[in-house]
Write an enzyme that holds these catalytic residues in place. Structure first.
Site, PDB file in Angstrom:
ATOM      1  N   TYR A 144       0.858  -1.191   0.000  1.00 62.83           N
ATOM      2  CA  TYR A 144       0.000   0.000   0.000  1.00 62.83           C
ATOM      3  C   TYR A 144       0.889   1.234   0.000  1.00 62.83           C
ATOM      4  O   TYR A 144       1.892   1.279   0.723  1.00 62.83           O
ATOM      5  CB  TYR A 144      -0.892   0.005   1.244  1.00 62.83           C
ATOM      6  CG  TYR A 144      -1.745   1.243   1.393  1.00 62.83           C
ATOM      7  CD1 TYR A 144      -2.807   1.484   0.513  1.00 62.83           C
ATOM      8  CD2 TYR A 144      -1.510   2.165   2.413  1.00 62.83           C
ATOM      9  CE1 TYR A 144      -3.601   2.624   0.653  1.00 62.83           C
ATOM     10  CE2 TYR A 144      -2.309   3.300   2.558  1.00 62.83           C
ATOM     11  CZ  TYR A 144      -3.345   3.522   1.675  1.00 62.83           C
ATOM     12  OH  TYR A 144      -4.136   4.640   1.813  1.00 62.83           O
ATOM     13  N   ASP A 239       9.252   2.744   0.040  1.00 64.33           N
ATOM     14  CA  ASP A 239       8.197   3.396   0.818  1.00 64.33           C
ATOM     15  C   ASP A 239       8.353   2.940   2.262  1.00 64.33           C
ATOM     16  O   ASP A 239       7.956   1.836   2.626  1.00 64.33           O
ATOM     17  CB  ASP A 239       6.825   3.019   0.257  1.00 64.33           C
ATOM     18  CG  ASP A 239       5.695   3.749   0.985  1.00 64.33           C
ATOM     19  OD1 ASP A 239       5.974   4.407   2.010  1.00 64.33           O
ATOM     20  OD2 ASP A 239       4.542   3.643   0.535  1.00 64.33           O
ATOM     21  N   LYS A 267       4.077   8.742   9.291  1.00 63.48           N
ATOM     22  CA  LYS A 267       3.881   8.100  10.593  1.00 63.48           C
ATOM     23  C   LYS A 267       4.922   8.531  11.643  1.00 63.48           C
ATOM     24  O   LYS A 267       4.839   9.668  12.099  1.00 63.48           O
ATOM     25  CB  LYS A 267       3.760   6.593  10.402  1.00 63.48           C
ATOM     26  CG  LYS A 267       2.579   6.300   9.433  1.00 63.48           C
ATOM     27  CD  LYS A 267       2.106   4.883   9.353  1.00 63.48           C
ATOM     28  CE  LYS A 267       0.821   4.840   8.527  1.00 63.48           C
ATOM     29  NZ  LYS A 267       0.885   4.222   7.234  1.00 63.48           N
TER      30      LYS A 267
HETATM   31  C1  LIG Z   1       0.312   4.755   5.869  1.00 68.30           C
HETATM   32  C2  LIG Z   1       1.064   4.497   4.615  1.00 68.30           C
HETATM   33  C3  LIG Z   1       0.989   5.358   3.507  1.00 68.30           C
HETATM   34  C4  LIG Z   1       0.033   6.514   3.450  1.00 68.30           C
HETATM   35  O1  LIG Z   1       0.303   7.478   4.409  1.00 68.30           O
HETATM   36  P1  LIG Z   1      -0.879   8.504   4.826  1.00 68.30           P
HETATM   37  O2  LIG Z   1      -0.210   9.418   5.795  1.00 68.30           O
HETATM   38  O3  LIG Z   1      -1.968   7.666   5.396  1.00 68.30           O
HETATM   39  O4  LIG Z   1      -1.284   9.190   3.574  1.00 68.30           O
HETATM   40  C5  LIG Z   1       1.808   5.127   2.418  1.00 68.30           C
HETATM   41  N1  LIG Z   1       2.647   4.088   2.410  1.00 68.30           N
HETATM   42  C6  LIG Z   1       2.750   3.242   3.444  1.00 68.30           C
HETATM   43  C7  LIG Z   1       3.740   2.130   3.386  1.00 68.30           C
HETATM   44  C8  LIG Z   1       1.942   3.411   4.567  1.00 68.30           C
HETATM   45  O5  LIG Z   1       2.017   2.536   5.574  1.00 68.30           O
END
Ligand SMILES: *Cc1c(COP(=O)(O)O)cnc(C)c1O
Length: 440
Positions: A144, A239, A267
């Site tokens: 994701y 990511d 995060k």
């Molecule tokens: C949470 C997450 C996102 C998206 O971040 P948001 O702050 O919710 O837009 C993208 N990539 C990864 C791996 C994530 O865990």
């Protein structure tokens, strides 16, 4: 457990927000039932509007590595707030956080702060397209990357690597610019690179996939991926929105000893405030406006209160690294739960974990369960069993992320007694036959 006030608020919420929430998984659709409205949290605990207290294993989906309302982060945010909370100018707090990161993460030579992980990924993809002059990108099924149009795709019915939109409102053209490969499958990766390698601006991956269960990848697979990308002039984007600063200060890149071209954060980087970031090699990041031609901006980007909270969090991570402790506690938690299942249930079960992330996986009775590394290998009955467990634990004062495919997060505020309490609640649920009485 009384839940009347949550139920009343839920009725109201459904009238004013789509599905009652401002981010889908909060609505409990994956587990059923009415969401609890939380209104206070401290350390490892969270309290709802009916006064019920829970040990929180979701922790706002990852940012709170030191627990809720951590005093140093609180003090930093409060001090920043006292000086006015938004300038829209050059400022010292964003400089200090950028210096802290670029000093300790060598592959991040330049960094740009944004407001979310989604924005970070969207911008990193734009940089990769600009740098390579190519349009297509490769992602993996089961990873994701936020709600970026180009990333909201799922496996299609036609060509293996050509996905379809995974959301209404995504144009087919956008979906077609993205290719998809399965995780943990070097042969499929080779096939995609053979056919399309020279069309790919970037390959983007969660080096520790943690948004569709926790699907740890073999190091050799990730090394192979990087080698294939480099041979084709395709940029590698890690990511690390979940794994950055949580698995190690330098995230999975540090653990693996692999330097990505670009990396995205979110995060933990904001300590629980809205911060995302993308960064990487200097010549790539110098393409970003106003240094270069890739436009990207944000009215509230690098908000000083969020920067202060992020700095306090990252500074503490460097001064007082919690990684060994978190690893030890997570191992303890996994071992306790696995022993309870082995003693009281015929079901196959394992707790997959990496650092402070954990994910309980339920198989069928007698099934041999090996490490699950790709979404198609998640056992059939897993989601149904998780739903039963979720509600049994909620009633016993433990709040898990309300989805069978979301991971659990430990913080340093989770003491051995919280783990013990979870183990006791888990044992009571298993012995009550909760997992066996669930319908699919
Ligand atoms: C949470 C997450 C996102 C998206 O971040 P948001 O702050 O919710 O837009 C993208 N990539 C990864 C791996 C994530 O865990």
């Amino acid at each position: 457990m009384k839940t009347q006030r949550s139920a009343e608020l839920w009725e109201r919420a459904l009238r004013v927000a789509p599905g009652g929430v401002h981010s889908p998984v909060r609505a409990f659709r994956g587990v059923g039932g009415t969401p609890r409205f939380m209104n206070a949290a401290h350390g490892a605990e969270i309290t709802d509007v009916d006064g019920n207290r829970y040990v929180d294993w979701c922790m706002a989906w990852g940012p709170l590595i030191f627990g809720h309302a951590e005093p140093q982060v609180h003090a930093a945010a409060r001090d920043a707030l006292a000086s006015g909370w938004s300038y829209g100018t050059a400022d010292t707090r964003s400089l200090e956080l950028a210096e802290l990161i670029t000093t300790h993460v060598p592959w991040v030579r330049r960094i740009r702060f944004v407001n979310s992980g989604t924005e970070a990924v969207m911008s990193a993809l734009r940089v990769a397209r600009a740098a390579t002059g190519r349009d297509r990108v490769l992602k993996f099924a089961g990873c994701y990357h936020g709600h970026v149009d180009a990333m909201l795709v799922r496996a299609g019915s036609g060509l293996a690597e050509q996905p379809e939109p995974d959301s209404a409102g995504i144009s087919t053209d956008t979906a077609h610019a993205t290719l998809m490969a399965p995780l943990d499958d070097p042969a499929a990766l080779d096939a995609v690179f053979q056919r399309h390698g020279r069309e790919l601006a970037a390959v983007v991956i969660e080096p520790l996939p943690a948004n569709n269960g926790l699907l740890p990848q073999r190091t050799e697979f990730l090394q192979h991926l990087v080698a294939r990308a480099r041979a084709c002039g395709t940029l590698v984007i890690f990511d690390e929105v979940i794994s950055g600063f949580r698995i190690a200060f330098g995230g999975m890149a540090e653990v693996l000893g692999i330097e990505p071209d670009l990396v995205t954060y979110g995060k933990v980087i904001g300590g629980g405030f809205p911060v995302g970031a993308y960064g990487g090699r200097a010549e790539l990041m110098e393409l970003v406006a106003p240094a270069g031609p890739v436009y990207q901006a944000g009215t509230l980007s690098a908000n000083p209160v969020a920067m202060a909270a992020g700095f306090a969090t990252l500074h503490r991570l460097l001064r007082d690294p919690p990684y060994a402790l978190l690893e030890e506690r997570a191992a303890q938690l996994a071992a306790r739960l696995e022993a309870i299942m082995a003693a009281h249930s015929p079901r196959a079960f394992r707790v997959q974990r990496f650092g402070s992330l954990f994910w309980p996986v339920f198989g069928a009775a007698g099934e041999a369960l090996e490490t699950v590394r790709a979404p198609e290998r998640i056992p059939q009955g897993h989601a149904a069993a998780f739903r039963g467990l979720f509600h049994a634990l909620l009633e016993r004062g433990h709040y898990l992320a309300p989805s069978a495919f979301e991971v659990g997060f430990l913080s340093t505020a989770h003491e051995p007694e919280h783990i013990e309490s979870l183990a006791r609640a888990f044992e009571a649920a298993v012995r009550a036959g909760i997992l066996e009485n669930v319908s699919r």
